[in-house]
Structures are given as C-alpha cells and as structure tokens.
Design a protein around this motif. Structure first.
Motif, PDB file in Angstrom:
ATOM      1  N   ILE A   1     -24.734  49.174 -21.388  1.00 41.04           N
ATOM      2  CA  ILE A   1     -24.628  48.541 -20.079  1.00 41.04           C
ATOM      3  C   ILE A   1     -23.160  48.348 -19.700  1.00 41.04           C
ATOM      4  CG2 ILE A   1     -25.242  46.539 -18.691  1.00 41.04           C
ATOM      5  CD1 ILE A   1     -27.613  48.355 -19.581  1.00 41.04           C
ATOM      6  N   GLN A   2     -22.814  48.882 -18.523  1.00 37.07           N
ATOM      7  CA  GLN A   2     -21.443  48.757 -18.053  1.00 37.07           C
ATOM      8  C   GLN A   2     -21.298  47.560 -17.130  1.00 37.07           C
ATOM      9  OE1 GLN A   2     -19.784  52.131 -16.005  1.00 37.07           O
ATOM     10  NE2 GLN A   2     -17.771  51.187 -15.822  1.00 37.07           N
ATOM     11  N   LEU A   3     -20.305  46.747 -17.418  1.00 39.41           N
ATOM     12  CA  LEU A   3     -19.941  45.604 -16.597  1.00 39.41           C
ATOM     13  C   LEU A   3     -18.796  46.000 -15.681  1.00 39.41           C
ATOM     14  CD1 LEU A   3     -19.865  42.453 -16.032  1.00 39.41           C
ATOM     15  CD2 LEU A   3     -18.190  42.351 -17.891  1.00 39.41           C
ATOM     16  N   GLY A   4     -18.888  45.645 -14.403  1.00 39.93           N
ATOM     17  CA  GLY A   4     -17.801  45.927 -13.475  1.00 39.93           C
ATOM     18  C   GLY A   4     -17.812  44.924 -12.343  1.00 39.93           C
ATOM     19  N   TYR A   5     -16.718  44.878 -11.607  1.00 42.29           N
ATOM     20  CA  TYR A   5     -16.654  43.983 -10.458  1.00 42.29           C
ATOM     21  C   TYR A   5     -15.549  44.449  -9.519  1.00 42.29           C
ATOM     22  CZ  TYR A   5     -12.631  42.012 -12.840  1.00 42.29           C
ATOM     23  OH  TYR A   5     -11.421  41.878 -13.462  1.00 42.29           O
ATOM     24  N   ARG A   6     -15.651  44.018  -8.277  1.00 42.92           N
ATOM     25  CA  ARG A   6     -14.614  44.252  -7.273  1.00 42.92           C
ATOM     26  C   ARG A   6     -14.663  43.070  -6.312  1.00 42.92           C
ATOM     27  NH1 ARG A   6     -14.257  50.043  -4.562  1.00 42.92           N
ATOM     28  NH2 ARG A   6     -13.810  50.449  -6.768  1.00 42.92           N
ATOM     29  N   LEU A   7     -13.536  42.385  -6.160  1.00 45.58           N
ATOM     30  CA  LEU A   7     -13.497  41.175  -5.344  1.00 45.58           C
ATOM     31  C   LEU A   7     -12.439  41.273  -4.251  1.00 45.58           C
ATOM     32  CD1 LEU A   7     -13.690  38.469  -8.172  1.00 45.58           C
ATOM     33  CD2 LEU A   7     -15.566  39.404  -6.805  1.00 45.58           C
ATOM     34  N   ARG A   8     -12.713  40.617  -3.129  1.00 43.05           N
ATOM     35  CA  ARG A   8     -11.737  40.528  -2.050  1.00 43.05           C
ATOM     36  C   ARG A   8     -10.465  39.850  -2.564  1.00 43.05           C
ATOM     37  NH1 ARG A   8     -15.405  38.447   3.101  1.00 43.05           N
ATOM     38  NH2 ARG A   8     -16.072  40.513   3.772  1.00 43.05           N
ATOM     39  N   LYS A   9      -9.356  40.223  -1.971  1.00 39.77           N
ATOM     40  CA  LYS A   9      -8.077  39.662  -2.398  1.00 39.77           C
ATOM     41  C   LYS A   9      -8.068  38.136  -2.279  1.00 39.77           C
ATOM     42  CE  LYS A   9      -3.141  40.530  -1.979  1.00 39.77           C
ATOM     43  NZ  LYS A   9      -2.086  41.248  -1.247  1.00 39.77           N
ATOM     44  N   ALA A  10      -8.730  37.601  -1.260  1.00 36.64           N
ATOM     45  CA  ALA A  10      -8.770  36.146  -1.064  1.00 36.64           C
ATOM     46  C   ALA A  10      -9.462  35.426  -2.216  1.00 36.64           C
ATOM     47  CB  ALA A  10      -9.474  35.821   0.254  1.00 36.64           C
ATOM     48  N   ALA A  11     -10.246  36.163  -2.999  1.00 34.34           N
ATOM     49  CA  ALA A  11     -10.975  35.560  -4.124  1.00 34.34           C
ATOM     50  C   ALA A  11     -10.241  35.733  -5.452  1.00 34.34           C
ATOM     51  CB  ALA A  11     -12.376  36.170  -4.223  1.00 34.34           C
ATOM     52  N   TRP A  12      -9.118  36.414  -5.442  1.00 27.87           N
ATOM     53  CA  TRP A  12      -8.373  36.640  -6.687  1.00 27.87           C
ATOM     54  C   TRP A  12      -7.749  35.334  -7.178  1.00 27.87           C
ATOM     55  CZ3 TRP A  12      -5.037  41.659  -5.559  1.00 27.87           C
ATOM     56  CH2 TRP A  12      -5.902  42.738  -5.331  1.00 27.87           C
ATOM     57  N   GLY A  13      -7.568  35.263  -8.484  1.00 28.47           N
ATOM     58  CA  GLY A  13      -6.851  34.141  -9.090  1.00 28.47           C
ATOM     59  C   GLY A  13      -7.636  32.845  -9.156  1.00 28.47           C
ATOM     60  N   LYS A  14      -8.935  32.903  -8.900  1.00 28.95           N
ATOM     61  CA  LYS A  14      -9.767  31.697  -8.905  1.00 28.95           C
ATOM     62  C   LYS A  14     -10.733  31.651 -10.084  1.00 28.95           C
ATOM     63  CE  LYS A  14      -9.522  31.186  -3.889  1.00 28.95           C
ATOM     64  NZ  LYS A  14     -10.263  31.065  -2.609  1.00 28.95           N
ATOM     65  N   GLY A  15     -10.672  32.670 -10.939  1.00 24.68           N
ATOM     66  CA  GLY A  15     -11.567  32.696 -12.098  1.00 24.68           C
ATOM     67  C   GLY A  15     -12.948  33.230 -11.804  1.00 24.68           C
TER      68      GLY A  15
END
Length: 198
Positions: free
Chosen positions: A104-118
């Motif tokens: 099982i592959q884990l991946g993610y992609r988040l908006r820049k505004a959500a970066w650095g929040k854990g």
C-alpha cells in the motif's frame, strides 16, 4: 458527504465530481507540484474530469478501504488537498523489483496554505493506523523525490524507514522509497490520531 476517516483537525472523504475545481486549483499552483512528477505539466481540466476522478471512483468500488481521499480542514470546512492510500500497482513508480503489487502506497498533496501545520503527518498517521489496525495492510510504502526534504521528514515522523534510492526513468530524478511493515508498527504511536467517523 461520504467520510472515510476523521482526525482531530481533518476529514478525509471520498471525492465527487464537484471536486474537479478543487483538484484543478491544487495542481495549478507551481509551488505545490514543484517537487512532484507533475512539475512543469500544467493540469488539464478535462483530464481531471474524464480520467483522474473516474479512476478515484473506480478504486472506491474495487477496494474496501483503499483509495484517494479529499482532505477537508474541519475548522474552515475548506478543501486543502488529498491523501492516497492504495495498492502501489497503480503508481507510475511501481516496479516489481522494488515492491509487491499489493503493498500500500501512502501519498498526499496539500495546498500551500496548509503547509507547516502538521496536517501531512496527522493524516498520514491516521491512514497508517487504519491500514494496520482495521484493513489487511501488511506493508506501507511512500516515495518522494530525493530533494523533497519536507516530505521525507513526514515519512520519518510517521515511522517509515528508508529502503532504497533509485532513478525514476521518466524524469531521470533520484527518488527515495520508504517503508513500514506491519510487524514493525507500534500501535501506541498512532492510536490518538484517528477519530471514529460519525
């Protein structure tokens, strides 16, 4: 809303056709895709509608508990990106010499505004916990470009260990492969991240 899981601050739910705009906006940010295999390839709205979303829907039908999930910030109710947790056989990186098709592959992609929040760590830990505790996951894998130090830190925070470095043929860039086996999963490190969906 078809919710897959909740954490303290996130809801992971199934994608719908109405998410085409969300995905297009996410992938249109060059900073978001800079350290992915999509870098330099502007998203095509029609591809999202006719290929990407239908693939997500097909995986919901095919797999019980695996897929790509829209990430919603509970406080703002905003779409902030996605998390994937599905058989690596569907990945462009898949190579039978590196992994089994049912890993099982884990991946993610988040908006820049959500970066650095854990959020990446929070969502990833919840998926790992659910995979090993409720699903039949035996091995979790994650890949990133070797220069993507932020993603590598997340992999390490959620308990994955470096297994291999290799060159991805499509862009000749160095990639790292991290793994975690069920036998090495320590439940107490993850149990507080997952909340029961209502």
């Amino acid at each position: 809303m078809n919710i897959f899981l909740e954490t303290e601050r996130l809801i992971l739910r199934q994608f719908t056709e109405d998410d085409a705009d969300n995905l297009f906006e996410l992938d249109s940010d060059p900073e978001v895709v800079r350290l992915t295999t999509d870098a330099g390839q502007p998203p095509e709205y029609k591809i999202i509608q006719t290929e990407i979303l239908p693939t997500y829907f097909a995986h919901y039908e095919k797999y019980d508990g695996y897929g790509c999930w829209a990430a919603i910030e509970k406080l703002s109710k905003a779409f902030i990106g996605w998390f994937s947790f599905e058989p690596i056989v569907h990945s462009s990186y898949f190579d039978p010499a590196l992994a089994n098709a049912n890993d099982i592959q884990l991946g993610y992609r988040l908006r820049k505004a959500a970066w650095g929040k854990g959020y990446a760590t929070e969502g990833s830990k919840a998926l790992i916990f659910k995979g090993f505790s409720e699903l039949e996951t035996q091995d979790v894998l994650a890949v990133a470009l070797a220069e993507n130090l932020a993603s590598i830190r997340v992999m390490e925070k959620v308990g994955l260990k470096l297994k291999k470095r290799f060159i991805y043929d499509e862009n000749s860039q160095e990639v790292v492969l991290y793994t975690l086996k069920k036998d090495d999963f320590k439940r107490e490190n993850y149990v507080t991240t997952l909340m029961p969906a209502e």
